[in-house]
Design an enzyme around this catalytic site. Structure first.
Site, PDB file in Angstrom:
ATOM      1  N   GLU A 108      -4.990   2.080   2.545  1.00 32.21           N
ATOM      2  CA  GLU A 108      -4.942   0.979   3.504  1.00 32.21           C
ATOM      3  C   GLU A 108      -5.143   1.487   4.921  1.00 32.21           C
ATOM      4  OE1 GLU A 108      -2.988  -1.801   6.415  1.00 32.21           O
ATOM      5  OE2 GLU A 108      -2.527   0.305   5.980  1.00 32.21           O
ATOM      6  N   GLU A 109      -4.552   2.626   5.235  1.00 34.12           N
ATOM      7  CA  GLU A 109      -4.562   3.128   6.607  1.00 34.12           C
ATOM      8  C   GLU A 109      -5.952   3.541   7.088  1.00 34.12           C
ATOM      9  OE1 GLU A 109      -2.145   2.824   8.512  1.00 34.12           O
ATOM     10  OE2 GLU A 109      -0.297   2.758   7.335  1.00 34.12           O
ATOM     11  N   HIS A 136       4.074   3.754  13.110  1.00 34.21           N
ATOM     12  CA  HIS A 136       3.199   4.938  13.139  1.00 34.21           C
ATOM     13  C   HIS A 136       3.817   6.075  13.951  1.00 34.21           C
ATOM     14  CE1 HIS A 136      -0.874   3.177  11.644  1.00 34.21           C
ATOM     15  NE2 HIS A 136       0.160   2.777  10.911  1.00 34.21           N
ATOM     16  N   ASP A 165       3.585  -6.037   3.826  1.00 34.97           N
ATOM     17  CA  ASP A 165       3.360  -4.920   4.739  1.00 34.97           C
ATOM     18  C   ASP A 165       4.454  -4.968   5.809  1.00 34.97           C
ATOM     19  OD1 ASP A 165       2.158  -2.755   6.172  1.00 34.97           O
ATOM     20  OD2 ASP A 165       0.183  -3.403   5.514  1.00 34.97           O
ATOM     21  N   ASP A 180       6.157   2.458   6.800  1.00 36.52           N
ATOM     22  CA  ASP A 180       4.862   1.798   6.671  1.00 36.52           C
ATOM     23  C   ASP A 180       4.019   2.636   5.713  1.00 36.52           C
ATOM     24  OD1 ASP A 180       2.391   0.580   6.985  1.00 36.52           O
ATOM     25  OD2 ASP A 180       2.095   1.293   9.037  1.00 36.52           O
ATOM     26  N   HIS A 184       0.835  -1.209   0.000  1.00 40.83           N
ATOM     27  CA  HIS A 184       0.000   0.000   0.000  1.00 40.83           C
ATOM     28  C   HIS A 184       0.864   1.251   0.000  1.00 40.83           C
ATOM     29  CE1 HIS A 184       0.234   1.303   4.309  1.00 40.83           C
ATOM     30  NE2 HIS A 184       0.281   0.016   4.603  1.00 40.83           N
TER      31      HIS A 184
END
Length: 357
Positions: A212-213, A322, A235, A178, A69
């Site tokens: 995706e998030e 994150h 991922d 990410d 993603h």
């Protein structure tokens, strides 16, 4: 074969380009330009899902989709005060607990605008109390009109400013690893596939999906379109080798020990077994992780598409997910590239990963 300096330059460009959920197209264009070096078949759909296809030497060959993603977490302007401060809401899983006193880049209508998240000095907080988790952003304006003159309005998005840094030669630190790191893995797979002399037994679609998030949205769209017979989602996963993490609760995943293959309901055991066989045969480091219910990744949207797609999740270990200092090992990136290239090479025309009675 190691990751080249040219490839790392491309990764740096990809990481430097903001790509919050719903606003990925600038980074997608950069990724597409890279993929066009290796295949002419590069496409994009309505919402920005972008993919590159390598075709098998025979018609009606099955298709393997390898998906990452393209989006990252960020902020969206919710309210602008008369005094020129911006109140924001989260885009994806942004951790407001670490958001104070940081630099932010907003994608305004007149270009990028720099700002900082407000942080009340500890001297001015009663007893050094923690601040409320709601944050505001200062862009140096003294009124809402000045904010508008900068090209900002409600609905504009921003991300942290933190760019890439190499730590101790092999550890890459940056916001948005990410999952920009997995999009980079796709580009390296493409680079190696185009150099192969042996024709492919399966079509291979390398997909960089959007959103995706915020709910694994783009993966559902693109899987429905491509209709693959099998799919690998790439991922990141939590490396649990930093202090304070309970391995009994979160598993034992280490940075630098290779990608993790996930076991659980979304991950077809036949495809997972093939990954294990490929890793063992080629002496590729492989770790194991359990996900008895949801994986929390695009795999959850991919495997339920249409009549079901045999799917597996391959995850890069990541510390401090994150956050602006996400940390990954380049050796894990190389192992992931090698694993997936060798998986592609292992495919035969008659292979099927579905169950049989």
């Amino acid at each position: 074969m190691k990751i080249s300096d040219d490839s790392l330059e491309f990764l740096t460009e990809l990481l430097e380009t903001p790509s919050p959920s719903g606003f990925e197209i600038d980074a997608q264009r950069i990724w597409a330009d890279e993929m066009r070096k290796y295949t002419e078949d590069v496409q994009c759909d309505t919402y920005g899902n972008t993919w590159a296809t390598f075709h098998a030497d025979k018609e009606n060959a099955p298709t393997l989709m390898i998906e990452a993603h393209a989006d990252e977490i960020g902020f969206m302007i919710r309210h602008i005060t008369p005094e020129g401060f911006l109140y924001v809401e989260r885009v994806g899983g942004t951790d407001t607990a670490i958001a104070r006193g940081r630099r932010v880049r907003f994608l305004g209508s007149q270009g990028e605008v720099m700002g900082i998240t407000g942080n009340t000095a500890i001297h001015l907080r009663e007893g050094g109390e923690k601040q409320d988790l709601e944050i505001y952003i200062d862009v140096g304006a003294s009124s809402d009109k000045e904010v508008a003159d900068l090209g900002l309005r409600v609905g504009h998005v921003g991300v942290y400013c933190d760019g890439p840094m190499l730590m101790n030669e092999n550890k890459l630190v940056c916001r948005a690893l990410d999952n920009r790191l997995s999009g980079f893995v796709l580009s390296e797979i493409a680079k190696r596939l185009c150099k192969q002399k042996k024709p492919l037994a399966w079509n291979v679609a390398l997909v960089n999906a959007v959103q995706e998030e915020v709910g694994c949205i783009g993966a559902g769209m693109i899987t429905h379109r491509i209709q693959p017979e099998a799919a690998i989602c790439i991922d990141v996963t939590h490396a649990t080798d930093s202090p304070g993490l309970d391995k009994g609760k979160f598993g034992d995943i280490k940075l630098g020990k290779g990608p993790a293959v996930i076991h659980g309901t979304a991950n077809h055991p036949n495809l997972v077994a093939r990954l294990e066989i490929v890793a063992d045969k080629n002496k590729i480091n492989l770790q194991h992780e359990a996900a008895g219910r949801r994986t929390g990744t695009d795999t959850d949207s991919i495997y339920v598409s249409r009549n079901g797609v045999a799917s597996a999740l391959v995850s890069l270990p990541l510390r401090y997910m994150h956050s602006p200092v996400e940390t990954a090992a380049l050796s894990d990136v190389e192992d992931t590239i090698k694993l997936l290239v060798e998986l592609i090479k292992s495919l035969k025309p008659g292979d099927s990963f579905g169950h049989k009675l």
